[in-house]
Design an enzyme around this catalytic site. Structure first.
Site, mmCIF file in Angstrom:
data_model
loop_
_atom_site.group_PDB
_atom_site.id
_atom_site.type_symbol
_atom_site.label_atom_id
_atom_site.label_comp_id
_atom_site.label_asym_id
_atom_site.label_seq_id
_atom_site.Cartn_x
_atom_site.Cartn_y
_atom_site.Cartn_z
ATOM 1 N N GLN A 195 24.249 -15.992 -27.503
ATOM 2 C CA GLN A 195 24.039 -17.220 -27.058
ATOM 3 C C GLN A 195 23.499 -18.020 -27.997
ATOM 4 O OE1 GLN A 195 21.307 -17.258 -23.791
ATOM 5 N NE2 GLN A 195 22.386 -19.251 -22.865
ATOM 6 N N SER A 213 19.176 -22.233 -27.777
ATOM 7 C CA SER A 213 17.931 -22.802 -28.345
ATOM 8 C C SER A 213 17.633 -23.392 -29.749
ATOM 9 C CB SER A 213 16.703 -21.700 -28.017
ATOM 10 O OG SER A 213 16.661 -21.212 -26.538
ATOM 11 N N SER A 249 19.187 -13.387 -29.080
ATOM 12 C CA SER A 249 19.445 -11.797 -28.926
ATOM 13 C C SER A 249 20.792 -11.488 -29.500
ATOM 14 C CB SER A 249 19.223 -11.441 -27.486
ATOM 15 O OG SER A 249 17.771 -11.718 -26.988
ATOM 16 N N GLU A 309 22.841 -16.746 -16.196
ATOM 17 C CA GLU A 309 21.855 -16.060 -17.050
ATOM 18 C C GLU A 309 20.601 -15.758 -16.422
ATOM 19 O OE1 GLU A 309 19.400 -16.714 -21.381
ATOM 20 O OE2 GLU A 309 19.935 -18.540 -19.926
ATOM 21 N N GLU A 313 7.651 -22.624 -16.946
ATOM 22 C CA GLU A 313 7.572 -23.839 -16.537
ATOM 23 C C GLU A 313 8.825 -24.449 -16.188
ATOM 24 O OE1 GLU A 313 4.319 -21.902 -19.058
ATOM 25 O OE2 GLU A 313 6.525 -21.978 -19.311
#
Length: 401
Positions: A120, A123, A155, A238, A371
């Site tokens: 994926q 980020s 990952s 996810e 968060e």
């Protein structure tokens, strides 16, 4: 995910018949593992709730347990779901919802059988938890897109054949509107994977550099500029994949801790006993809530409830691993292996207490930070006002970075 076909006639007994037929034609003890998995997919017994011809039978999702139980009883091979979890839990539902027929046919079968591992590419170093602030650029060039940028915390990138990738295709509109979603070939020229060593000593994830990578428009998922909407499907699935996995009572970290407690009575204290009881009750409540969530998934797509499950999973894993370390005392300070390894899976139960304690710290970051998940729960579950956003109508190119 797909919704069951109301005209389907497949029931539990019908599925058992299909499994028996599969086992008769492909004896799992005598058939090559990959051949068996391919046959299972073609029989519609991979994801029974997927469409017929794509590994499913348009059946209710709840009936998957019937198939899995029958095959487990026959000692049939599985597809090693922990190794291909990103493909199963994130790429597959996104491809099913937004992919073309050609994309579904090309990608879903080898994804499910484990022939092709997925990662994926979401980020980025400069975007943090704000995925919509990403800057990896995709520029149209004829029938291709040329991609340049950097992704991080990826990952399985070192073993992946394909990646789900979100890019910036229009910097002149607000950040959520100028994103486009692609399938990226991890073997393409210009893709560079570098290991990121973690606090555990391992490098299970990576940073990925994309330099002039050409992606055909045929590998775009969804419409141009609709990448944020497509990504939401991935992210919701996810969080369910991470926090909503079916677990037996005292499974996972709870089982490791309670086993140590029962086998080592000399380590017990009243204070630790009280904490263990509290965490055991919380873990059981979370497990039962996960069962309810999976029942909801049987009739629709995952919603913000998956964020709550993932949040609870992360907190419990960290508290359980911390209590295990305290219970072991000096033994808990030992660490079994600092070797730089590139594992295919995260193995919480196969390593020592020190590893579990350190690795659990990542649970509140991966798959959406705690968060961010609290914001989602507050706004979408509790109906609280959203946080003020000054960048809502500002073009991405004009945002401070």
């Amino acid at each position: 995910m797909s919704t069951p076909n109301p005209e389907t006639t497949v029931d539990a007994e019908g599925l058992r018949d299909l499994v028996r037929d599969l086992l008769e034609k492909h004896d799992p003890q005598a058939t090559d593992r990959l051949e068996f998995l391919r046959a299972r997919f073609d029989a519609g017994l991979a994801w029974v709730h997927f469409p017929t011809g794509l590994g499913g039978l348009d059946a209710p999702r709840s009936l998957q347990a019937v198939v899995d139980a029958e095959l487990a009883a026959a000692d049939a091979p599985d597809n090693d779901p922990r190794r291909i979890g990103i493909g199963l839990g994130m790429a597959a539902p996104t491809i099913l919802k937004f992919g073309t027929e050609e994309q579904r046919t090309r990608f879903l079968r080898p994804l499910w059988t484990g022939e092709e591992v997925w990662c994926q590419l979401f980020s980025e170093p400069g975007a943090g938890s704000d995925l919509a602030a990403l800057g990896t650029r995709a520029v149209r060039d004829g029938d291709d897109w040329v991609v340049d940028g950097q992704k991080v915390w990826t990952s399985s990138a070192h073993t992946a054949r394909w990646a789900i990738l979100v890019t910036r295709t229009d910097p002149d509109v607000p950040k959520h509107q100028g994103m486009t979603y692609f399938v990226c070939d991890m073997t393409a020229p210009g893709v560079e994977v570098r290991p990121l060593r973690q606090i555990t000593g391992e490098a299970e994830f990576n940073e990925v550099f994309l330099t002039g990578v050409r992606i055909p428009d045929a590998h775009r998922l969804g419409e141009i500029g609709e990448g944020w909407r497509v990504a939401q499907t991935t992210l919701m699935n996810e969080r369910v994949a991470i926090g909503g996995t079916a677990m037996p009572r005292e499974g996972g970290m709870t089982g490791v801790l309670t086993r140590t407690w029962r086998e080592r009575p000399e380590l017990r204290t009243p204070e630790l006993h009280d904490r263990l009881l509290r965490l055991w009750v919380e873990a059981e409540a979370t497990r039962l809530a996960g069962s309810r969530l999976r029942q909801q998934l049987a009739v629709g797509s995952p919603g913000p409830e998956g964020s709550a499950m993932k949040l609870a999973f992360a907190r419990l894993n960290q508290e359980l691993s911390g209590l295990e370390l305290e219970l072991l005392g000096e033994e808990g300070l030992l660490y079994d292996d600092w070797t730089l390894r590139r594992p295919d899976i995260v193995d919480f139960t196969g390593r020592g207490a020190g590893y579990r304690y350190l690795r659990a710290k990542g649970n509140s970051i991966e798959g959406g930070t705690s968060e961010i998940l609290r914001n989602i729960i507050a706004e979408r579950v509790l109906g609280l006002p959203s946080e003020p956003r000054s960048d809502k109508d500002v073009a991405w190119k004009d945002l401070p970075r």
